[in-house]
Structure formats: C-alpha cells, structure tokens
Design a protein around this motif. Structure first.
Motif, PDB file in Angstrom:
ATOM      1  N   LYS A   1       4.158  -5.230   9.347  1.00  0.00           N
ATOM      2  CA  LYS A   1       5.615  -5.237   9.497  1.00  0.00           C
ATOM      3  C   LYS A   1       6.100  -3.990  10.232  1.00  0.00           C
ATOM      4  O   LYS A   1       6.990  -4.070  11.085  1.00  0.00           O
ATOM      5  N   ARG A   2       5.532  -2.850   9.918  1.00  0.00           N
ATOM      6  CA  ARG A   2       5.918  -1.606  10.602  1.00  0.00           C
ATOM      7  C   ARG A   2       5.574  -1.666  12.082  1.00  0.00           C
ATOM      8  O   ARG A   2       6.349  -1.226  12.922  1.00  0.00           O
TER       9      ARG A   2
ATOM     10  N   TYR B   1      -1.077  -5.818   0.252  1.00  0.00           N
ATOM     11  CA  TYR B   1       0.250  -5.231   0.398  1.00  0.00           C
ATOM     12  C   TYR B   1       0.248  -4.212   1.525  1.00  0.00           C
ATOM     13  O   TYR B   1       1.135  -4.206   2.364  1.00  0.00           O
ATOM     14  N   ASN B   2      -0.760  -3.338   1.562  1.00  0.00           N
ATOM     15  CA  ASN B   2      -0.844  -2.313   2.599  1.00  0.00           C
ATOM     16  C   ASN B   2      -0.994  -2.933   3.983  1.00  0.00           C
ATOM     17  O   ASN B   2      -0.376  -2.476   4.941  1.00  0.00           O
TER      18      ASN B   2
ATOM     19  N   GLU C   1       0.019  -5.919   4.941  1.00  0.00           N
ATOM     20  CA  GLU C   1       1.292  -6.561   5.269  1.00  0.00           C
ATOM     21  C   GLU C   1       2.336  -5.516   5.652  1.00  0.00           C
ATOM     22  O   GLU C   1       3.095  -5.695   6.601  1.00  0.00           O
ATOM     23  N   THR C   2       2.369  -4.424   4.938  1.00  0.00           N
ATOM     24  CA  THR C   2       3.305  -3.343   5.233  1.00  0.00           C
ATOM     25  C   THR C   2       3.021  -2.756   6.614  1.00  0.00           C
ATOM     26  O   THR C   2       3.945  -2.527   7.402  1.00  0.00           O
TER      27      THR C   2
END
Length: 86
Positions: free
Chosen positions: A15-16, A8-9, A11-12
């Motif tokens: 995206k950022r 999750y981290n 992927e986050t």
C-alpha cells in the motif's frame, strides 16, 4: 501468530509503494487544455506494469474517464513518469 504479522507487513508495504507511485505520477499530470475549455471531468484508473528497474513497461486504461482526451492524458502521464522511484 507470525504468519498474520508477515501478511500485514507485506500488505502495508504494498500500500505504501502504491501511494508513492501515485504521488510520483501526479507530478506528471497534465490536464489537456481542450478538456479544460470543454469542462470535461472524470475519474479514471490506469493499470501499469513495472519492471525491476522502475520502468513502466505497459499501461492501459482500466476504467475510462468517459472522455478520450482525458484517457489519453493518463497514458501520456505514465510515459512521462518513467522510471519510477525505487
């Protein structure tokens, strides 16, 4: 589970970073005057390859706007935007 948190981290963070690049590129967007007069509009997608120093090494039109001049303007935008912020 720890594995899901790491995924999750990552992927986050990806995206950022993509959002940061997109915002940076928009600063170099130029709408060709001939396209404006002809009322050409379209959404395109460009793909870029970035080296470790933030230089755009390769860019190409992944999805055309439908107008050659607008597609060329997207490529010019990437050339003018290098190097990217880190």
């Amino acid at each position: 589970p720890l594995g899901n948190t790491l995924e999750y981290n990552a992927e986050t963070m990806r995206k950022r970073y993509e959002q940061q690049i997109s915002l940076w590129l928009m600063r170099f967007k130029i709408y060709p005057e001939a396209s404006r007069r002809a009322k050409h509009e379209g959404e395109g997608i460009i793909a870029i390859t970035i080296d470790r120093l933030g230089n755009i090494r390769k860019s190409y039109v992944q999805k055309s706007t439908g107008f050659r001049d607008l597609d060329e303007a997207m490529i010019t935008m990437t050339k003018n935007a290098t190097p990217l912020p880190k």
